[in-house]
Design an enzyme around this catalytic site. Structure first.
Site: not given
Ligand code: GAR
Length: 196
Positions: A18, A95, A113, A178
């Site tokens: 992201n 965290r 999320h 996302e």
């Molecule tokens: C993503 O899918 C994000 O939505 C999720 O972790 C992943 C991170 O991916 N976040 C959560 O679950 C927050 N509670 P990335 O490091 O490749 O962006």
């Protein structure tokens, strides 16, 4: 006329895809934000390498070196003081932040999320969606408030659940959305910020 770009601090814990999508968006001259800092609570977060390669400042605050969430967050806050930051952007930052920290950034911190909030707060969202036999899921960008995954929604993207989906295949399809949702949400933040 030069855009007055929003200054973002992106918080990551791992892969950082992201963050990469946001870095790509920030290359567009008309995109209303720039990333001034990438902060990770994990020294080995892959995203840190990409940020450094792009010449973005990085900070590591390893939560394992702190005896409490409060002392960890005090160090994060201290590091942030060296930068001018309009918004904290949580991008796979794994965290939980205390109300004390969240309150200091209320209205100026957002999160992504992997579910259609308010459904499926917390972890293992895709496995739970599949176990419930849902036909649709998605992702949500929202303001961060002390209650986990509960702040005002900025952008949502819907993703169909397909026959034979596994948590991994669903996660991958949601992740694509996302990467669209987060830049869009930042554009909305910038629009409201100007009028604030
Ligand atoms: C993503 O899918 C994000 O939505 C999720 O972790 C992943 C991170 O991916 N976040 C959560 O679950 C927050 N509670 P990335 O490091 O490749 O962006």
């Amino acid at each position: 006329m030069g855009l007055n770009k929003l200054k973002l601090a992106v918080f990551i814990s791992g892969r950082g895809s992201n963050m990469l999508a946001l870095m790509e968006a920030c290359k567009r001259p008309d995109f209303p934000a720039e990333i001034v800092l990438v902060l990770s609570n994990r020294p080995d977060a892959k995203g840190l390498v990409s940020a450094k390669e792009a010449g973005i400042a990085t900070e590591i605050v390893d939560h394992k070196g702190f005896s409490s969430r409060e002392t960890f967050e005090a160090e994060v806050q201290k590091r942030l003081q060296a930068y001018t930051i309009d918004y904290i952007v949580l991008a796979g930052f794994m965290r939980v932040l205390t109300a004390g920290f969240v309150d200091q950034w209320l209205g100026r911190m957002v999160n992504i999320h992997p579910s259609l909030l308010p459904d499926y707060k917390g972890t293992d969202t895709h496995a739970r969606v599949l176990a419930d036999g849902k036909r649709e899921t998605g992702c949500t960008v929202h303001y961060v408030v002390p209650d986990i995954d509960s702040g005002e929604i900025i952008v949502q993207k819907r993703v169909p659940v397909l026959e034979g989906d596994t948590p991994d295949s669903l996660a991958a399809r949601v992740l694509e959305q996302e990467h669209v949702a987060y830049p869009e949400a930042i554009e909305r933040l910038a629009a409201t910020h100007k009028n604030a």
